[in-house]
Design a protein around this motif. Structure first.
Motif, short mmCIF file in Angstrom:
data_model
loop_
_atom_site.label_atom_id
_atom_site.label_comp_id
_atom_site.label_asym_id
_atom_site.label_seq_id
_atom_site.Cartn_x
_atom_site.Cartn_y
_atom_site.Cartn_z
N UNK A 32 -57.86 -5.64 -18.08
CA UNK A 32 -58.85 -4.63 -17.69
C UNK A 32 -59.71 -5.14 -16.54
N UNK A 33 -60.13 -6.39 -16.63
CA UNK A 33 -60.99 -6.97 -15.58
C UNK A 33 -60.22 -7.07 -14.26
N UNK A 34 -59.03 -7.62 -14.31
CA UNK A 34 -58.23 -7.78 -13.08
C UNK A 34 -57.81 -6.41 -12.54
N UNK A 35 -57.44 -5.51 -13.43
CA UNK A 35 -57.03 -4.16 -13.02
C UNK A 35 -58.14 -3.41 -12.32
N UNK A 36 -59.37 -3.54 -12.83
CA UNK A 36 -60.48 -2.84 -12.18
C UNK A 36 -60.75 -3.41 -10.79
N UNK A 37 -60.58 -4.71 -10.63
CA UNK A 37 -60.74 -5.30 -9.30
C UNK A 37 -59.68 -4.82 -8.33
N UNK A 38 -58.46 -4.71 -8.79
CA UNK A 38 -57.36 -4.22 -7.94
C UNK A 38 -57.60 -2.76 -7.57
N UNK A 39 -58.02 -1.95 -8.54
CA UNK A 39 -58.31 -0.53 -8.25
C UNK A 39 -59.43 -0.42 -7.22
N UNK A 40 -60.47 -1.26 -7.34
CA UNK A 40 -61.56 -1.23 -6.37
C UNK A 40 -61.10 -1.61 -4.97
N UNK A 41 -60.23 -2.61 -4.87
CA UNK A 41 -59.70 -3.00 -3.55
C UNK A 41 -58.88 -1.88 -2.93
N UNK A 42 -58.06 -1.23 -3.75
CA UNK A 42 -57.25 -0.11 -3.25
C UNK A 42 -58.15 1.04 -2.82
N UNK A 43 -59.18 1.35 -3.63
CA UNK A 43 -60.09 2.43 -3.29
C UNK A 43 -60.84 2.13 -1.98
N UNK A 44 -61.22 0.88 -1.79
CA UNK A 44 -61.88 0.49 -0.54
C UNK A 44 -60.98 0.70 0.67
N UNK A 45 -59.71 0.37 0.52
CA UNK A 45 -58.77 0.59 1.63
C UNK A 45 -58.55 2.08 1.89
N UNK A 46 -58.50 2.87 0.82
CA UNK A 46 -58.35 4.32 1.00
C UNK A 46 -59.56 4.87 1.76
N UNK A 47 -60.76 4.46 1.36
CA UNK A 47 -61.96 4.92 2.05
C UNK A 47 -61.99 4.46 3.50
N UNK A 48 -61.56 3.22 3.74
CA UNK A 48 -61.60 2.69 5.11
C UNK A 48 -60.70 3.49 6.03
N UNK A 49 -59.59 3.99 5.52
CA UNK A 49 -58.65 4.73 6.36
C UNK A 49 -58.92 6.23 6.41
N UNK A 50 -59.41 6.80 5.31
CA UNK A 50 -59.58 8.25 5.28
C UNK A 50 -61.00 8.70 5.63
N UNK A 51 -62.00 7.89 5.28
CA UNK A 51 -63.40 8.25 5.54
C UNK A 51 -64.15 7.04 6.07
N UNK A 52 -63.89 6.65 7.33
CA UNK A 52 -64.51 5.43 7.87
C UNK A 52 -66.03 5.51 7.92
N UNK A 53 -66.61 6.72 8.02
CA UNK A 53 -68.06 6.83 8.05
C UNK A 53 -68.66 6.41 6.71
N UNK A 54 -68.04 6.79 5.60
CA UNK A 54 -68.52 6.39 4.28
C UNK A 54 -68.32 4.89 4.08
N UNK A 55 -67.19 4.37 4.52
CA UNK A 55 -66.90 2.95 4.39
C UNK A 55 -67.92 2.12 5.17
N UNK A 56 -68.23 2.53 6.39
CA UNK A 56 -69.20 1.80 7.21
C UNK A 56 -70.60 1.89 6.62
#
Length: 77
Positions: A32-56
């Protein structure tokens, strides 16, 4: 250094929670701990590519505007 501590925690997780090694908790809880970290990393990459204003904007969240800063009083000697 933090990675070494994390590896030791994962390697000895059965001792930390006080159960025998074949228990499903030994796999589920770290998963659960490792999975949540992986999900957060994936979500960060999705935000960086789809909504760069929110990511910044996330990099400026912890900065307090000058009008709201709390003055620091120096300690007395």
């Amino acid at each position: 250094m933090i990675a070494a501590v994390a590896l030791l925690v994962l390697a000895n997780f059965d001792l930390l929670i006080g159960v025998e090694a074949p228990s499903p908790l030994v796999l589920v809880l770290p998963g659960i701990i490792i999975g949540s970290g992986v999900v957060d990393l994936i979500w960060g990459e999705i935000l960086r590519h789809t909504r760069p204003d929110v990511y910044d904007a996330m990099s400026h969240v912890d900065q307090i505007p000058g009008s709201q800063e709390i003055p620091v009083v120096p300690e007395r000697a």
